[in-house]
Motif scaffolding. Sequence first.
Motif, PDB file in Angstrom:
ATOM      1  N   PRO A 115      -0.819   2.319   4.546  1.00 39.40           N
ATOM      2  CA  PRO A 115       0.429   2.702   3.880  1.00 39.40           C
ATOM      3  C   PRO A 115       1.677   2.079   4.515  1.00 39.40           C
ATOM      4  O   PRO A 115       1.803   2.011   5.736  1.00 39.40           O
ATOM      5  N   GLY A 116       2.546   1.597   3.632  1.00 37.29           N
ATOM      6  CA  GLY A 116       3.785   0.979   4.063  1.00 37.29           C
ATOM      7  C   GLY A 116       3.676  -0.512   4.298  1.00 37.29           C
ATOM      8  O   GLY A 116       4.689  -1.204   4.401  1.00 37.29           O
ATOM      9  N   ARG A 117       2.459  -1.043   4.366  1.00 42.27           N
ATOM     10  CA  ARG A 117       2.269  -2.478   4.598  1.00 42.27           C
ATOM     11  C   ARG A 117       2.514  -3.247   3.313  1.00 42.27           C
ATOM     12  O   ARG A 117       2.085  -2.848   2.242  1.00 42.27           O
ATOM     13  N   LEU A 118       3.201  -4.359   3.448  1.00 42.24           N
ATOM     14  CA  LEU A 118       3.463  -5.282   2.356  1.00 42.24           C
ATOM     15  C   LEU A 118       2.874  -6.624   2.768  1.00 42.24           C
ATOM     16  O   LEU A 118       3.113  -7.091   3.878  1.00 42.24           O
ATOM     17  N   HIS A 119       2.074  -7.212   1.871  1.00 45.00           N
ATOM     18  CA  HIS A 119       1.378  -8.448   2.234  1.00 45.00           C
ATOM     19  C   HIS A 119       1.369  -9.398   1.048  1.00 45.00           C
ATOM     20  O   HIS A 119       1.112  -8.974  -0.082  1.00 45.00           O
ATOM     21  N   PRO A 120       1.612 -10.691   1.277  1.00 47.29           N
ATOM     22  CA  PRO A 120       1.516 -11.648   0.170  1.00 47.29           C
ATOM     23  C   PRO A 120       0.064 -11.822  -0.267  1.00 47.29           C
ATOM     24  O   PRO A 120      -0.853 -11.761   0.549  1.00 47.29           O
ATOM     25  N   ILE A 121      -0.116 -12.041  -1.559  1.00 44.46           N
ATOM     26  CA  ILE A 121      -1.443 -12.350  -2.091  1.00 44.46           C
ATOM     27  C   ILE A 121      -1.690 -13.842  -1.848  1.00 44.46           C
ATOM     28  O   ILE A 121      -0.849 -14.670  -2.183  1.00 44.46           O
ATOM     29  N   PRO A 122      -2.825 -14.199  -1.248  1.00 46.99           N
ATOM     30  CA  PRO A 122      -3.088 -15.625  -0.994  1.00 46.99           C
ATOM     31  C   PRO A 122      -3.231 -16.407  -2.292  1.00 46.99           C
ATOM     32  O   PRO A 122      -3.695 -15.868  -3.300  1.00 46.99           O
ATOM     33  N   GLN A 123      -2.863 -17.646  -2.255  1.00 49.36           N
ATOM     34  CA  GLN A 123      -2.959 -18.528  -3.425  1.00 49.36           C
ATOM     35  C   GLN A 123      -4.380 -19.074  -3.550  1.00 49.36           C
ATOM     36  O   GLN A 123      -4.609 -20.286  -3.469  1.00 49.36           O
ATOM     37  N   VAL A 164       0.852  -1.192   0.000  1.00 48.36           N
ATOM     38  CA  VAL A 164       0.000   0.000   0.000  1.00 48.36           C
ATOM     39  C   VAL A 164       0.885   1.238   0.000  1.00 48.36           C
ATOM     40  O   VAL A 164       1.735   1.417   0.887  1.00 48.36           O
ATOM     41  N   LEU A 165       0.680   2.097  -0.999  1.00 49.70           N
ATOM     42  CA  LEU A 165       1.427   3.347  -1.101  1.00 49.70           C
ATOM     43  C   LEU A 165       0.661   4.505  -0.461  1.00 49.70           C
ATOM     44  O   LEU A 165       1.267   5.381   0.143  1.00 49.70           O
ATOM     45  N   ARG A 166      -0.672   4.494  -0.616  1.00 53.24           N
ATOM     46  CA  ARG A 166      -1.537   5.545  -0.050  1.00 53.24           C
ATOM     47  C   ARG A 166      -2.873   4.929   0.336  1.00 53.24           C
ATOM     48  O   ARG A 166      -3.329   3.981  -0.291  1.00 53.24           O
ATOM     49  N   GLY A 167      -3.513   5.517   1.329  1.00 48.69           N
ATOM     50  CA  GLY A 167      -4.851   5.098   1.709  1.00 48.69           C
ATOM     51  C   GLY A 167      -4.871   3.751   2.407  1.00 48.69           C
ATOM     52  O   GLY A 167      -3.866   3.283   2.950  1.00 48.69           O
ATOM     53  N   SER A 168      -6.038   3.110   2.396  1.00 48.89           N
ATOM     54  CA  SER A 168      -6.168   1.789   3.011  1.00 48.89           C
ATOM     55  C   SER A 168      -7.091   0.926   2.155  1.00 48.89           C
ATOM     56  O   SER A 168      -8.007   1.422   1.502  1.00 48.89           O
ATOM     57  N   VAL A 169      -6.802  -0.369   2.192  1.00 46.01           N
ATOM     58  CA  VAL A 169      -7.545  -1.341   1.393  1.00 46.01           C
ATOM     59  C   VAL A 169      -7.847  -2.569   2.230  1.00 46.01           C
ATOM     60  O   VAL A 169      -7.209  -2.811   3.257  1.00 46.01           O
ATOM     61  N   ALA A 198      -7.099   5.040  -2.405  1.00 42.54           N
ATOM     62  CA  ALA A 198      -5.893   4.256  -2.146  1.00 42.54           C
ATOM     63  C   ALA A 198      -5.107   3.997  -3.424  1.00 42.54           C
ATOM     64  O   ALA A 198      -5.661   3.982  -4.522  1.00 42.54           O
ATOM     65  N   VAL A 199      -3.802   3.779  -3.242  1.00 45.99           N
ATOM     66  CA  VAL A 199      -2.922   3.368  -4.324  1.00 45.99           C
ATOM     67  C   VAL A 199      -2.066   2.224  -3.798  1.00 45.99           C
ATOM     68  O   VAL A 199      -1.517   2.310  -2.695  1.00 45.99           O
ATOM     69  N   VAL A 200      -1.971   1.154  -4.593  1.00 45.91           N
ATOM     70  CA  VAL A 200      -1.175  -0.004  -4.209  1.00 45.91           C
ATOM     71  C   VAL A 200      -0.192  -0.352  -5.319  1.00 45.91           C
ATOM     72  O   VAL A 200      -0.392   0.022  -6.483  1.00 45.91           O
ATOM     73  N   LEU A 201       0.850  -1.054  -4.936  1.00 46.95           N
ATOM     74  CA  LEU A 201       1.806  -1.599  -5.894  1.00 46.95           C
ATOM     75  C   LEU A 201       1.655  -3.109  -5.850  1.00 46.95           C
ATOM     76  O   LEU A 201       1.910  -3.744  -4.819  1.00 46.95           O
ATOM     77  N   LEU A 202       1.199  -3.674  -6.964  1.00 45.46           N
ATOM     78  CA  LEU A 202       1.046  -5.114  -7.097  1.00 45.46           C
ATOM     79  C   LEU A 202       2.294  -5.670  -7.779  1.00 45.46           C
ATOM     80  O   LEU A 202       2.647  -5.224  -8.877  1.00 45.46           O
ATOM     81  N   THR A 203       2.960  -6.599  -7.137  1.00 47.88           N
ATOM     82  CA  THR A 203       4.104  -7.282  -7.727  1.00 47.88           C
ATOM     83  C   THR A 203       3.685  -8.731  -7.932  1.00 47.88           C
ATOM     84  O   THR A 203       3.244  -9.388  -6.989  1.00 47.88           O
ATOM     85  N   ALA A 204       3.794  -9.202  -9.180  1.00 45.38           N
ATOM     86  CA  ALA A 204       3.343 -10.555  -9.498  1.00 45.38           C
ATOM     87  C   ALA A 204       4.357 -11.273 -10.368  1.00 45.38           C
ATOM     88  O   ALA A 204       5.022 -10.661 -11.204  1.00 45.38           O
TER      89      ALA A 204
END
Length: 108
Positions: free
Chosen positions: A80-88, A62-67, A99-105
């Motif tokens: 903001p600042g939280r990094l979390h794995p996407i569940p399988q 999360v870059l901004r806001g909350s999700v 909110a703005v998020v960075l998705l890494t896949a």
Amino acid sequence: MDAPNDLNALAAEHLAAARDAPHGRSAHLLLHQDPLRQTVIALTSGSALDEHNAPPAASLQVLRGSVRLTAASGDVELTPGRLHPIPQERHGLLALEDAVVLLTAVNP
């Protein structure tokens, strides 16, 4: 626009675009180096990404806001600042506020 790797500038640009979009979303593929992809996703408050399948490996920062990351295994609220794995498993994303998020896949 600033350099493409300026996450703050991209976050501001796409949050503004999401506010103007009828569906309340805007996204930008920041990096595409097979198999790695990084995408900036902006969502206005109450907007969502409907439930969808997970890639083989992914994380959400999360870059901004909350999700709220929603999944059968349990929902997780991220700020903001939280990094979390996407569940399988199938999952969705709901913006609790703009909110703005960075998705890494990693995709096959």
